[in-house]
Design a protein around this motif. Sequence first.
Motif, PDB file in Angstrom:
ATOM      1  N   MET A 524       0.824  -1.201   0.000  1.00 47.76           N
ATOM      2  CA  MET A 524       0.000   0.000   0.000  1.00 47.76           C
ATOM      3  C   MET A 524       0.861   1.255   0.000  1.00 47.76           C
ATOM      4  SD  MET A 524      -2.491   1.515   2.988  1.00 47.76           S
ATOM      5  CE  MET A 524      -3.699   0.197   3.002  1.00 47.76           C
ATOM      6  N   ARG A 525       1.901   1.266   0.825  1.00 47.22           N
ATOM      7  CA  ARG A 525       2.727   2.461   0.941  1.00 47.22           C
ATOM      8  C   ARG A 525       3.370   2.817  -0.409  1.00 47.22           C
ATOM      9  NH1 ARG A 525       5.262   0.718   4.898  1.00 47.22           N
ATOM     10  NH2 ARG A 525       7.178  -0.004   3.903  1.00 47.22           N
ATOM     11  N   VAL A 526       3.874   1.811  -1.122  1.00 48.02           N
ATOM     12  CA  VAL A 526       4.501   2.072  -2.412  1.00 48.02           C
ATOM     13  C   VAL A 526       3.455   2.429  -3.459  1.00 48.02           C
ATOM     14  CG1 VAL A 526       5.951   1.110  -4.241  1.00 48.02           C
ATOM     15  CG2 VAL A 526       6.449   0.597  -1.842  1.00 48.02           C
ATOM     16  N   ALA A 527       2.314   1.757  -3.425  1.00 50.94           N
ATOM     17  CA  ALA A 527       1.249   2.067  -4.388  1.00 50.94           C
ATOM     18  C   ALA A 527       0.777   3.508  -4.228  1.00 50.94           C
ATOM     19  CB  ALA A 527       0.086   1.102  -4.209  1.00 50.94           C
ATOM     20  N   LEU A 528       0.631   3.968  -2.994  1.00 51.77           N
ATOM     21  CA  LEU A 528       0.245   5.359  -2.756  1.00 51.77           C
ATOM     22  C   LEU A 528       1.346   6.309  -3.210  1.00 51.77           C
ATOM     23  CD1 LEU A 528      -1.357   5.038   0.809  1.00 51.77           C
ATOM     24  CD2 LEU A 528      -2.571   5.428  -1.346  1.00 51.77           C
ATOM     25  N   ARG A 529       2.576   5.964  -2.911  1.00 44.66           N
ATOM     26  CA  ARG A 529       3.715   6.811  -3.276  1.00 44.66           C
ATOM     27  C   ARG A 529       3.807   6.981  -4.793  1.00 44.66           C
ATOM     28  NH1 ARG A 529       8.301   3.926  -0.886  1.00 44.66           N
ATOM     29  NH2 ARG A 529       7.626   4.965   1.024  1.00 44.66           N
ATOM     30  N   ARG A 530       3.563   5.903  -5.515  1.00 42.55           N
ATOM     31  CA  ARG A 530       3.682   5.934  -6.976  1.00 42.55           C
ATOM     32  C   ARG A 530       2.376   6.311  -7.676  1.00 42.55           C
ATOM     33  NH1 ARG A 530       7.394   0.630  -8.627  1.00 42.55           N
ATOM     34  NH2 ARG A 530       9.041   0.929  -7.062  1.00 42.55           N
ATOM     35  N   ASN A 531       1.329   6.472  -6.871  1.00 42.47           N
ATOM     36  CA  ASN A 531      -0.007   6.712  -7.449  1.00 42.47           C
ATOM     37  C   ASN A 531      -0.332   5.617  -8.458  1.00 42.47           C
ATOM     38  OD1 ASN A 531      -2.459   8.033  -7.785  1.00 42.47           O
ATOM     39  ND2 ASN A 531      -1.681   9.339  -9.421  1.00 42.47           N
ATOM     40  N   ASP A 532      -0.092   4.383  -8.059  1.00 44.59           N
ATOM     41  CA  ASP A 532      -0.242   3.233  -8.943  1.00 44.59           C
ATOM     42  C   ASP A 532      -0.935   2.100  -8.188  1.00 44.59           C
ATOM     43  OD1 ASP A 532      -0.051   1.226 -10.794  1.00 44.59           O
ATOM     44  OD2 ASP A 532       2.124   0.986 -10.630  1.00 44.59           O
ATOM     45  N   PRO A 533      -2.267   2.040  -8.200  1.00 49.54           N
ATOM     46  CA  PRO A 533      -2.962   0.982  -7.459  1.00 49.54           C
ATOM     47  C   PRO A 533      -2.608  -0.420  -7.935  1.00 49.54           C
ATOM     48  CG  PRO A 533      -4.491   2.194  -8.875  1.00 49.54           C
ATOM     49  CD  PRO A 533      -3.204   2.962  -8.874  1.00 49.54           C
ATOM     50  N   ALA A 534      -2.137  -0.556  -9.162  1.00 49.92           N
ATOM     51  CA  ALA A 534      -1.767  -1.879  -9.662  1.00 49.92           C
ATOM     52  C   ALA A 534      -0.598  -2.475  -8.879  1.00 49.92           C
ATOM     53  CB  ALA A 534      -1.415  -1.800 -11.147  1.00 49.92           C
ATOM     54  N   TYR A 535       0.230  -1.619  -8.264  1.00 51.81           N
ATOM     55  CA  TYR A 535       1.356  -2.132  -7.478  1.00 51.81           C
ATOM     56  C   TYR A 535       0.846  -3.004  -6.335  1.00 51.81           C
ATOM     57  CZ  TYR A 535       6.064  -2.246  -5.541  1.00 51.81           C
ATOM     58  OH  TYR A 535       7.305  -2.668  -5.092  1.00 51.81           O
ATOM     59  N   LEU A 536      -0.312  -2.671  -5.804  1.00 49.49           N
ATOM     60  CA  LEU A 536      -0.946  -3.475  -4.761  1.00 49.49           C
ATOM     61  C   LEU A 536      -1.874  -4.519  -5.366  1.00 49.49           C
ATOM     62  CD1 LEU A 536      -2.431  -2.374  -1.401  1.00 49.49           C
ATOM     63  CD2 LEU A 536      -3.950  -3.471  -3.035  1.00 49.49           C
ATOM     64  N   ALA A 537      -2.672  -4.120  -6.329  1.00 46.58           N
ATOM     65  CA  ALA A 537      -3.725  -4.995  -6.855  1.00 46.58           C
ATOM     66  C   ALA A 537      -3.156  -6.236  -7.546  1.00 46.58           C
ATOM     67  CB  ALA A 537      -4.618  -4.214  -7.815  1.00 46.58           C
ATOM     68  N   ASN A 538      -2.124  -6.059  -8.358  1.00 46.07           N
ATOM     69  CA  ASN A 538      -1.642  -7.172  -9.177  1.00 46.07           C
ATOM     70  C   ASN A 538      -1.047  -8.320  -8.363  1.00 46.07           C
ATOM     71  OD1 ASN A 538      -2.539  -5.799 -11.399  1.00 46.07           O
ATOM     72  ND2 ASN A 538      -0.517  -5.188 -12.128  1.00 46.07           N
ATOM     73  N   PRO A 539      -0.124  -8.058  -7.428  1.00 47.26           N
ATOM     74  CA  PRO A 539       0.427  -9.195  -6.671  1.00 47.26           C
ATOM     75  C   PRO A 539      -0.610  -9.880  -5.795  1.00 47.26           C
ATOM     76  CG  PRO A 539       1.293  -7.107  -5.836  1.00 47.26           C
ATOM     77  CD  PRO A 539       0.584  -6.804  -7.107  1.00 47.26           C
ATOM     78  N   ILE A 540      -1.526  -9.128  -5.212  1.00 48.86           N
ATOM     79  CA  ILE A 540      -2.542  -9.761  -4.367  1.00 48.86           C
ATOM     80  C   ILE A 540      -3.470 -10.613  -5.222  1.00 48.86           C
ATOM     81  CG2 ILE A 540      -4.504  -9.325  -2.841  1.00 48.86           C
ATOM     82  CD1 ILE A 540      -2.989  -6.870  -1.804  1.00 48.86           C
TER      83      ILE A 540
END
Length: 566
Positions: A524-540
Amino acid sequence: MKKIFPYIVILCITLGMAGCADMMDTESELVEFEKDNTLNHPTDSVYSVMGIINKMQLIADRVVLLGEVRGDLVATTEAASSDLKRLAAFDNATDNKYNAVSDYYAVINNCNYFLANVDTTLQRRGRTLFTSEYAAVKAFRAWTYLQLVKAYGAVPYVTDPVMTEQAARDEMNKPRLGITDICNALIDDLKPYALTELPRYGNINSLNSQMFFIPVRALLGDLCLWAGRYKEAATWYHDYLTDKNNPRPMNAQSRVYWPTNITEFNRSTPIDAYRVTSTDEALSFIPMENRVFDGVVSDLPNVYTSTTENNYYYQVTPSQAMFKLSASQIYCMEYKTDTETDTIYVPKEGLMEDVMAGDLRLYSSFRLRSRGAQDPYSEYSSISQTISKISPQWITTYRLSMVYLRYAEALNRAGLPQSAFAVLKYGLYPENVSVYVDSLERVSAGTLIDFDGNIFNNTSITGIHSLGSGDSQANALYAMPMPSQPLASRQDTIAYQIPLVEDLIINEMALEGSFEGYRFYDLMRVALRRNDPAYLANPIARRGGETNATLQALLMDQKNWYLPLR
């Protein structure tokens, strides 16, 4: 003392469950109002602080499960409770037992009451009596708010004790603050106590009570990291790790490794240290009770591990994504003689167990064994799982290697990717800094990468990756990301490296911190930082090995990351 908390005094406020305005129920007969209590005696202080820790027990398991079950490193089993299955599926219903925001506010309101009523001017023999407790309670409140806002996204920020129903409704109706605003407020609140010595109550129930208290500078590092104040975060972590009175080098012996004299990996077993089951690596923890009669007993052993209480039916297990990440690492062994140095890369096939492939940290903490054939009518599972990281005695709040990894994350985002990568591969100490961090970055980093060579050296420090992947300093395949062609400027190269080094750090956090409740929030922290929800959504969405398109689409909407306030 036969139990950890013989008294629940003053501050044990039970909170309502009906709605946002009822998150603070002030009608409990356990409430003792302000006019009845003045915290002006040492025993008042001790019992009040222990009462707050008692309330923290209520959220301890939940903090771990919300951070782990919703990530990609574990999967729920058929035996899992419906509440755990719904958490994993992001079915964010208000009636889930793990969604009880009132328990967080119980801790916060206890802290607010203490801070408002303790006599901070009281002295004895020239020493202010309650300074340590005041700082400790400030840290309890800040840590609880951080867990709360990570889980709920935006929450009411309450800093005064709430003693009436109307006051509770007024507070709950105030605008909710998001994680950045909450963290910024907490940083300002906590900074004056960064160097305050925390309480010393001796051993309680055979546990060192100093470890009940949150390390303030490490917490300030976390708050700054979430707030995007990266250089400040790195400063707080560095100052904590290098404290001249209590320096904290990363123990080079604290790892799981293949014996150096083996020749056939298919007939050998790694030296298994079961590293993280003792308090040796914990910096702080929430102590849990041994009996329900005494307080809150952790249910995590029954969730993660086969026990007689759960008839050996564990509820979560490592996911396919966890096995894949672990196996994808390259274990390197370095051999040195008087005349030469050689390296061997451990094969990934033909091992005694598949889980021995790659990084060994999963192997060190996870066991799956057959219990033999069971009677068809038996109520017991024929498979037994052990995850040795889980202790019934405490829930870890801070662990040394994870602080080093957050330090690396902060360094990287502060524009110091070489230093950050050195934390992973080599360990930071003066000799390595001079070799693996170039002169321009050393100037830019300044004191952020200064270490006392008498304490931080090649006998006391290791790269975090070496904790499970062998001699990472010799691994040519584990390297600093570099562009295939020279870029126009040094800054372009740094900009290219930062997200790639960050990916390595986040993977390392998964390898090192699996099962401990960090993973969902790291993503979540990186996804918010990058403004990229896929960073969280894809691995989960890929936790089961194949992409779950429904879950992926659900998590592309950020509002589904958070529990609903009730």
